[in-house]
Write a protein that holds these residues in place. Sequence first.
Motif, PDB file in Angstrom:
ATOM      1  N   ARG A  90       4.741  38.748  81.035  1.00  0.00           N
ATOM      2  CA  ARG A  90       6.079  38.853  80.455  1.00  0.00           C
ATOM      3  C   ARG A  90       6.207  40.128  79.621  1.00  0.00           C
ATOM      4  O   ARG A  90       7.235  40.804  79.673  1.00  0.00           O
ATOM      5  CB  ARG A  90       6.366  37.621  79.577  1.00  0.00           C
ATOM      6  CG  ARG A  90       7.704  37.698  78.841  1.00  0.00           C
ATOM      7  CD  ARG A  90       7.833  36.578  77.817  1.00  0.00           C
ATOM      8  NE  ARG A  90       9.038  36.758  77.022  1.00  0.00           N
ATOM      9  CZ  ARG A  90      10.235  36.265  77.341  1.00  0.00           C
ATOM     10  NH1 ARG A  90      10.378  35.560  78.454  1.00  0.00           N
ATOM     11  NH2 ARG A  90      11.279  36.472  76.569  1.00  0.00           N
ATOM     12  N   ARG A  91       5.140  40.451  78.900  1.00  0.00           N
ATOM     13  CA  ARG A  91       5.194  41.648  78.043  1.00  0.00           C
ATOM     14  C   ARG A  91       5.354  42.914  78.883  1.00  0.00           C
ATOM     15  O   ARG A  91       6.170  43.771  78.556  1.00  0.00           O
ATOM     16  CB  ARG A  91       3.924  41.734  77.183  1.00  0.00           C
ATOM     17  CG  ARG A  91       3.841  43.033  76.407  1.00  0.00           C
ATOM     18  CD  ARG A  91       3.186  42.882  75.060  1.00  0.00           C
ATOM     19  NE  ARG A  91       3.240  44.153  74.326  1.00  0.00           N
ATOM     20  CZ  ARG A  91       4.300  44.606  73.688  1.00  0.00           C
ATOM     21  NH1 ARG A  91       5.418  43.891  73.668  1.00  0.00           N
ATOM     22  NH2 ARG A  91       4.283  45.752  73.045  1.00  0.00           N
ATOM     23  N   VAL A  92       4.593  43.017  79.962  1.00  0.00           N
ATOM     24  CA  VAL A  92       4.654  44.218  80.792  1.00  0.00           C
ATOM     25  C   VAL A  92       6.003  44.342  81.494  1.00  0.00           C
ATOM     26  O   VAL A  92       6.603  45.415  81.538  1.00  0.00           O
ATOM     27  CB  VAL A  92       3.513  44.227  81.837  1.00  0.00           C
ATOM     28  CG1 VAL A  92       3.670  45.400  82.800  1.00  0.00           C
ATOM     29  CG2 VAL A  92       2.163  44.302  81.142  1.00  0.00           C
ATOM     30  N   GLU A  93       6.485  43.230  82.049  1.00  0.00           N
ATOM     31  CA  GLU A  93       7.695  43.277  82.868  1.00  0.00           C
ATOM     32  C   GLU A  93       9.000  43.195  82.065  1.00  0.00           C
ATOM     33  O   GLU A  93      10.040  43.664  82.534  1.00  0.00           O
ATOM     34  CB  GLU A  93       7.670  42.143  83.906  1.00  0.00           C
ATOM     35  CG  GLU A  93       6.645  42.319  85.001  1.00  0.00           C
ATOM     36  CD  GLU A  93       6.970  43.480  85.936  1.00  0.00           C
ATOM     37  OE1 GLU A  93       8.092  44.017  85.881  1.00  0.00           O
ATOM     38  OE2 GLU A  93       6.088  43.860  86.727  1.00  0.00           O
ATOM     39  N   LEU A  94       8.935  42.622  80.874  1.00  0.00           N
ATOM     40  CA  LEU A  94      10.169  42.420  80.112  1.00  0.00           C
ATOM     41  C   LEU A  94      10.162  43.110  78.747  1.00  0.00           C
ATOM     42  O   LEU A  94      11.047  43.916  78.442  1.00  0.00           O
ATOM     43  CB  LEU A  94      10.426  40.917  79.928  1.00  0.00           C
ATOM     44  CG  LEU A  94      11.681  40.517  79.143  1.00  0.00           C
ATOM     45  CD1 LEU A  94      12.942  41.006  79.854  1.00  0.00           C
ATOM     46  CD2 LEU A  94      11.727  38.991  78.977  1.00  0.00           C
ATOM     47  N   ASP A  95       9.153  42.816  77.946  1.00  0.00           N
ATOM     48  CA  ASP A  95       9.163  43.311  76.563  1.00  0.00           C
ATOM     49  C   ASP A  95       8.972  44.825  76.455  1.00  0.00           C
ATOM     50  O   ASP A  95       9.701  45.497  75.711  1.00  0.00           O
ATOM     51  CB  ASP A  95       8.079  42.603  75.742  1.00  0.00           C
ATOM     52  CG  ASP A  95       8.329  41.101  75.629  1.00  0.00           C
ATOM     53  OD1 ASP A  95       9.496  40.696  75.797  1.00  0.00           O
ATOM     54  OD2 ASP A  95       7.363  40.345  75.391  1.00  0.00           O
ATOM     55  N   ILE A  96       7.997  45.360  77.186  1.00  0.00           N
ATOM     56  CA  ILE A  96       7.703  46.798  77.084  1.00  0.00           C
ATOM     57  C   ILE A  96       8.886  47.663  77.509  1.00  0.00           C
ATOM     58  O   ILE A  96       9.279  48.575  76.765  1.00  0.00           O
ATOM     59  CB  ILE A  96       6.419  47.158  77.862  1.00  0.00           C
ATOM     60  CG1 ILE A  96       5.197  46.617  77.113  1.00  0.00           C
ATOM     61  CG2 ILE A  96       6.296  48.671  78.063  1.00  0.00           C
ATOM     62  CD1 ILE A  96       3.871  46.843  77.817  1.00  0.00           C
ATOM     63  N   PRO A  97       9.499  47.409  78.687  1.00  0.00           N
ATOM     64  CA  PRO A  97      10.625  48.282  79.054  1.00  0.00           C
ATOM     65  C   PRO A  97      11.793  48.232  78.081  1.00  0.00           C
ATOM     66  O   PRO A  97      12.398  49.261  77.782  1.00  0.00           O
ATOM     67  CB  PRO A  97      11.034  47.775  80.446  1.00  0.00           C
ATOM     68  CG  PRO A  97      10.396  46.444  80.601  1.00  0.00           C
ATOM     69  CD  PRO A  97       9.166  46.470  79.760  1.00  0.00           C
ATOM     70  N   ARG A  98      12.111  47.049  77.560  1.00  0.00           N
ATOM     71  CA  ARG A  98      13.261  47.003  76.648  1.00  0.00           C
ATOM     72  C   ARG A  98      12.928  47.607  75.286  1.00  0.00           C
ATOM     73  O   ARG A  98      13.790  48.211  74.646  1.00  0.00           O
ATOM     74  CB  ARG A  98      13.787  45.580  76.515  1.00  0.00           C
ATOM     75  CG  ARG A  98      12.873  44.542  75.934  1.00  0.00           C
ATOM     76  CD  ARG A  98      13.529  43.164  76.012  1.00  0.00           C
ATOM     77  NE  ARG A  98      12.742  42.122  75.399  1.00  0.00           N
ATOM     78  CZ  ARG A  98      13.077  40.824  75.455  1.00  0.00           C
ATOM     79  NH1 ARG A  98      14.181  40.451  76.089  1.00  0.00           N
ATOM     80  NH2 ARG A  98      12.331  39.911  74.884  1.00  0.00           N
ATOM     81  N   GLU A  99      11.657  47.500  74.846  1.00  0.00           N
ATOM     82  CA  GLU A  99      11.270  48.137  73.585  1.00  0.00           C
ATOM     83  C   GLU A  99      11.355  49.651  73.707  1.00  0.00           C
ATOM     84  O   GLU A  99      11.879  50.338  72.814  1.00  0.00           O
ATOM     85  CB  GLU A  99       9.840  47.731  73.213  1.00  0.00           C
ATOM     86  CG  GLU A  99       9.715  46.330  72.622  1.00  0.00           C
ATOM     87  CD  GLU A  99       8.268  46.001  72.258  1.00  0.00           C
ATOM     88  OE1 GLU A  99       7.577  46.916  71.764  1.00  0.00           O
ATOM     89  OE2 GLU A  99       7.838  44.859  72.476  1.00  0.00           O
ATOM     90  N   ILE A 100      10.837  50.180  74.803  1.00  0.00           N
ATOM     91  CA  ILE A 100      10.864  51.626  75.013  1.00  0.00           C
ATOM     92  C   ILE A 100      12.303  52.124  75.128  1.00  0.00           C
ATOM     93  O   ILE A 100      12.657  53.175  74.567  1.00  0.00           O
ATOM     94  CB  ILE A 100      10.052  51.993  76.279  1.00  0.00           C
ATOM     95  CG1 ILE A 100       8.552  51.789  75.999  1.00  0.00           C
ATOM     96  CG2 ILE A 100      10.333  53.441  76.717  1.00  0.00           C
ATOM     97  CD1 ILE A 100       7.671  51.864  77.218  1.00  0.00           C
ATOM     98  N   ALA A 101      13.134  51.375  75.834  1.00  0.00           N
ATOM     99  CA  ALA A 101      14.537  51.775  75.987  1.00  0.00           C
ATOM    100  C   ALA A 101      15.255  51.812  74.637  1.00  0.00           C
ATOM    101  O   ALA A 101      16.031  52.738  74.371  1.00  0.00           O
ATOM    102  CB  ALA A 101      15.245  50.814  76.937  1.00  0.00           C
ATOM    103  N   LYS A 102      14.979  50.839  73.785  1.00  0.00           N
ATOM    104  CA  LYS A 102      15.627  50.810  72.467  1.00  0.00           C
ATOM    105  C   LYS A 102      15.192  51.996  71.602  1.00  0.00           C
ATOM    106  O   LYS A 102      16.008  52.596  70.901  1.00  0.00           O
ATOM    107  CB  LYS A 102      15.307  49.481  71.764  1.00  0.00           C
ATOM    108  CG  LYS A 102      16.049  48.289  72.350  1.00  0.00           C
ATOM    109  CD  LYS A 102      15.623  46.993  71.673  1.00  0.00           C
ATOM    110  CE  LYS A 102      16.345  45.792  72.284  1.00  0.00           C
ATOM    111  NZ  LYS A 102      15.895  44.508  71.692  1.00  0.00           N
TER     112      LYS A 102
END
Length: 229
Positions: free
Chosen positions: A85-97
Amino acid sequence: MKTALLFGSSGLVGGHLLNQLIKDTNYSKIKLFVRSVPEISDPKVEIIKTNFNNLENHKEDIKGDDCFFCIGTTKKNSPVKDEYRRVELDIPREIAKIAKSNLVNSFIFVSALYANPKSSGEYIRFKGQVEEELKELNFPKLGIMRPSFLIGNRKEKRASETIGIFVFKLLSPLLLGPLKKMKPIHSETVAKAMIAVIQKDIQQTIFESNEIVEINKSHIVKKNLAELF
């Protein structure tokens, strides 16, 4: 001259993207965000060893013009549910923010065919959820790429994907109309289209697999004409 931010340079699409960015004269610097330092030596490339569990520590690094996000995983490589979940969901949205807060102009994201935030399958659902959050951030330029089965030389072989590509290659002549987006696509084509989306004035956000192919074709034609005249 611009600075590119690249996440996922060791992957199938990311590897081709790195090569294209190095050759692209529009970019004077390419920041690579990596877990382990790759063997690459190019004056344009700045390697940033990244702690993806604490991305706030890299807030000052995530600055530039265009951000390309190609990170992804599989259940085999990330068998722990929370890590997947972290790789597919959390990391991309954190980087985008973080990119948005640093006024990065463009964000180009490799999503998936049939991405849907309401899907029962985690992979498709996570990609869909990231897509929705990216739209809410209102980047001046947002490109969401939804490639079908990716063709290319993988570092690891995925039996199910190999079979899928073989089957869909056979069926390709029959994949017409709305089914055109299911045709296998070369990873290099996706990489080239990611850059083309930034360089062309396209008023579109989501690009299905067949549209990625068309973007790349039209970009090549336009580039060749420009070189002639």
